[in-house]
Motif scaffolding. Structure first.
Motif, PDB file in Angstrom:
ATOM      1  N   GLY A   3      22.130   7.953   1.717  1.00 36.63           N
ATOM      2  CA  GLY A   3      22.519   9.180   1.714  1.00 36.63           C
ATOM      3  C   GLY A   3      23.413   9.646   3.196  1.00 36.63           C
ATOM      4  N   GLU A   4      22.676   9.118   4.040  1.00 37.08           N
ATOM      5  CA  GLU A   4      23.353   9.192   5.540  1.00 37.08           C
ATOM      6  C   GLU A   4      24.604   8.323   5.510  1.00 37.08           C
ATOM      7  N   LEU A   5      24.580   7.122   4.953  1.00 39.55           N
ATOM      8  CA  LEU A   5      25.797   6.492   5.018  1.00 39.55           C
ATOM      9  C   LEU A   5      26.918   6.890   4.275  1.00 39.55           C
ATOM     10  N   SER A   6      26.452   7.417   2.996  1.00 40.05           N
ATOM     11  CA  SER A   6      27.918   8.058   2.280  1.00 40.05           C
ATOM     12  C   SER A   6      28.561   9.244   3.017  1.00 40.05           C
ATOM     13  N   GLU A   7      27.594   9.984   3.581  1.00 40.50           N
ATOM     14  CA  GLU A   7      28.278  11.140   4.373  1.00 40.50           C
ATOM     15  C   GLU A   7      29.277  10.478   5.392  1.00 40.50           C
ATOM     16  N   LYS A   8      29.086   9.414   5.916  1.00 36.94           N
ATOM     17  CA  LYS A   8      30.105   9.090   6.627  1.00 36.94           C
ATOM     18  C   LYS A   8      31.127   7.842   6.004  1.00 36.94           C
ATOM     19  N   ASN A   9      31.310   7.798   4.846  1.00 33.01           N
ATOM     20  CA  ASN A   9      32.030   7.052   4.080  1.00 33.01           C
ATOM     21  C   ASN A   9      31.931   5.673   4.334  1.00 33.01           C
ATOM     22  N   ILE A  10      30.447   5.245   4.275  1.00 32.16           N
ATOM     23  CA  ILE A  10      30.143   3.883   4.696  1.00 32.16           C
ATOM     24  C   ILE A  10      29.434   3.569   3.256  1.00 32.16           C
ATOM     25  N   GLN A  11      29.765   2.324   2.814  1.00 34.43           N
ATOM     26  CA  GLN A  11      29.096   1.823   1.664  1.00 34.43           C
ATOM     27  C   GLN A  11      28.280   0.692   1.743  1.00 34.43           C
ATOM     28  N   MET A  12      27.207   0.602   1.060  1.00 39.48           N
ATOM     29  CA  MET A  12      26.199  -0.462   1.390  1.00 39.48           C
ATOM     30  C   MET A  12      25.652  -1.150   0.051  1.00 39.48           C
ATOM     31  N   MET A  13      25.918  -2.573  -0.179  1.00 38.29           N
ATOM     32  CA  MET A  13      25.461  -3.251  -1.223  1.00 38.29           C
ATOM     33  C   MET A  13      24.753  -4.234  -0.976  1.00 38.29           C
ATOM     34  N   VAL A  14      23.695  -4.645  -1.769  1.00 31.80           N
ATOM     35  CA  VAL A  14      22.484  -5.525  -1.717  1.00 31.80           C
ATOM     36  C   VAL A  14      23.377  -6.705  -2.335  1.00 31.80           C
ATOM     37  N   VAL A  15      23.267  -7.801  -1.994  1.00 37.00           N
ATOM     38  CA  VAL A  15      23.789  -9.021  -2.678  1.00 37.00           C
ATOM     39  C   VAL A  15      23.027 -10.220  -2.369  1.00 37.00           C
ATOM     40  N   LYS A  16      23.094 -11.147  -3.247  1.00 37.08           N
ATOM     41  CA  LYS A  16      22.474 -12.316  -3.153  1.00 37.08           C
ATOM     42  C   LYS A  16      23.597 -13.472  -2.504  1.00 37.08           C
ATOM     43  N   ASN A  17      23.000 -14.100  -1.548  1.00 38.68           N
ATOM     44  CA  ASN A  17      24.027 -14.865  -0.646  1.00 38.68           C
ATOM     45  C   ASN A  17      24.896 -15.866  -1.596  1.00 38.68           C
ATOM     46  N   SER A  18      24.062 -16.569  -2.555  1.00 37.65           N
ATOM     47  CA  SER A  18      24.916 -17.444  -3.208  1.00 37.65           C
ATOM     48  C   SER A  18      25.950 -16.869  -3.943  1.00 37.65           C
ATOM     49  N   LEU A  19      25.907 -15.776  -4.745  1.00 36.50           N
ATOM     50  CA  LEU A  19      26.723 -15.092  -5.453  1.00 36.50           C
ATOM     51  C   LEU A  19      27.796 -14.368  -4.510  1.00 36.50           C
ATOM     52  N   ALA A  20      27.385 -14.069  -3.335  1.00 36.13           N
ATOM     53  CA  ALA A  20      28.491 -13.359  -2.431  1.00 36.13           C
ATOM     54  C   ALA A  20      29.371 -14.631  -1.845  1.00 36.13           C
ATOM     55  N   ARG A  21      28.826 -15.821  -1.562  1.00 35.46           N
ATOM     56  CA  ARG A  21      29.632 -16.576  -1.214  1.00 35.46           C
ATOM     57  C   ARG A  21      30.644 -17.250  -2.139  1.00 35.46           C
ATOM     58  N   ARG A  22      30.285 -17.148  -3.601  1.00 34.62           N
ATOM     59  CA  ARG A  22      31.268 -17.361  -4.210  1.00 34.62           C
ATOM     60  C   ARG A  22      32.443 -16.433  -4.435  1.00 34.62           C
TER      61      ARG A  22
END
Length: 175
Positions: free
Chosen positions: A41-60
């Motif tokens: 909620g704090e981040l969305s007020e500042k237009n910051i997005q956060m997403m949890v990812v698995k490293n192997s999928l993010a690498r691909r």
């Protein structure tokens, strides 16, 4: 996870990361759900997005993009943060949250990527000391306006001096 599901997730990550060139990686393992929702909620007020990812999928998903170096040496699950007005503002917010040890004890900046170059946690903290875009614009405007202000002062100064001398001379004649 089946190969088909991995392809779907990779395609979705590519779509989400489309247009993102700079990001910060954070770890918040151990944070409870309520605290995580409050953080988001704090981040969305500042237009910051956060997403949890698995490293192997993010690498691909980031292969061949400017985000690719961020995932080179990471292990496990991380959160990717991007957005804000500019990258320095994003980093300043991440470092502020990292320092707020009472509220977000488990939140730590682990690295990131800026202009295609990998950043470690110390690099992220160093960037947080840079001036933000707004601060840079105000410094630039000040530098642009200062010669005009100096010229104006130089031109008006002798005129004011002459005006005050004439005024004092005129007041001296009346008495």
């Amino acid at each position: 996870m089946s190969k088909y599901v991995k392809e779907l997730v990779t395609r979705d990550l590519k779509r989400r990361f489309d247009g993102v060139s700079d990001a910060v990686l954070v770890s918040y393992t151990g944070m409870d759900a309520n605290t995580t929702n409050e953080l988001r909620g704090e981040l969305s007020e500042k237009n910051i997005q956060m997403m949890v990812v698995k490293n192997s999928l993010a690498r691909r998903a980031t292969e061949g993009s400017s985000l690719s170096p961020a995932f080179d040496d990471t292990r496990g699950q991380v959160a990717v943060m991007w957005g804000a007005d500019d990258f320095v503002s994003l980093v300043k917010e991440v470092v502020r949250l990292d320092k707020d040890s009472e509220k977000y004890e488990e939140f730590t900046a682990t690295g990131g990527v800026m202009d295609g170059e990998r950043l470690d946690s110390e690099g992220v903290k160093a960037i947080s000391k840079w001036p933000s875009r707004e601060e840079q614009v105000s410094m630039l405007v000040g530098q642009i306006l200062s010669p005009g202000a100096n010229l104006s002062g130089a031109l008006l100064g002798p005129g004011r001096t002459l005006n005050s001398q004439i005024k004092s001379k005129g007041e001296g004649d009346e008495s």
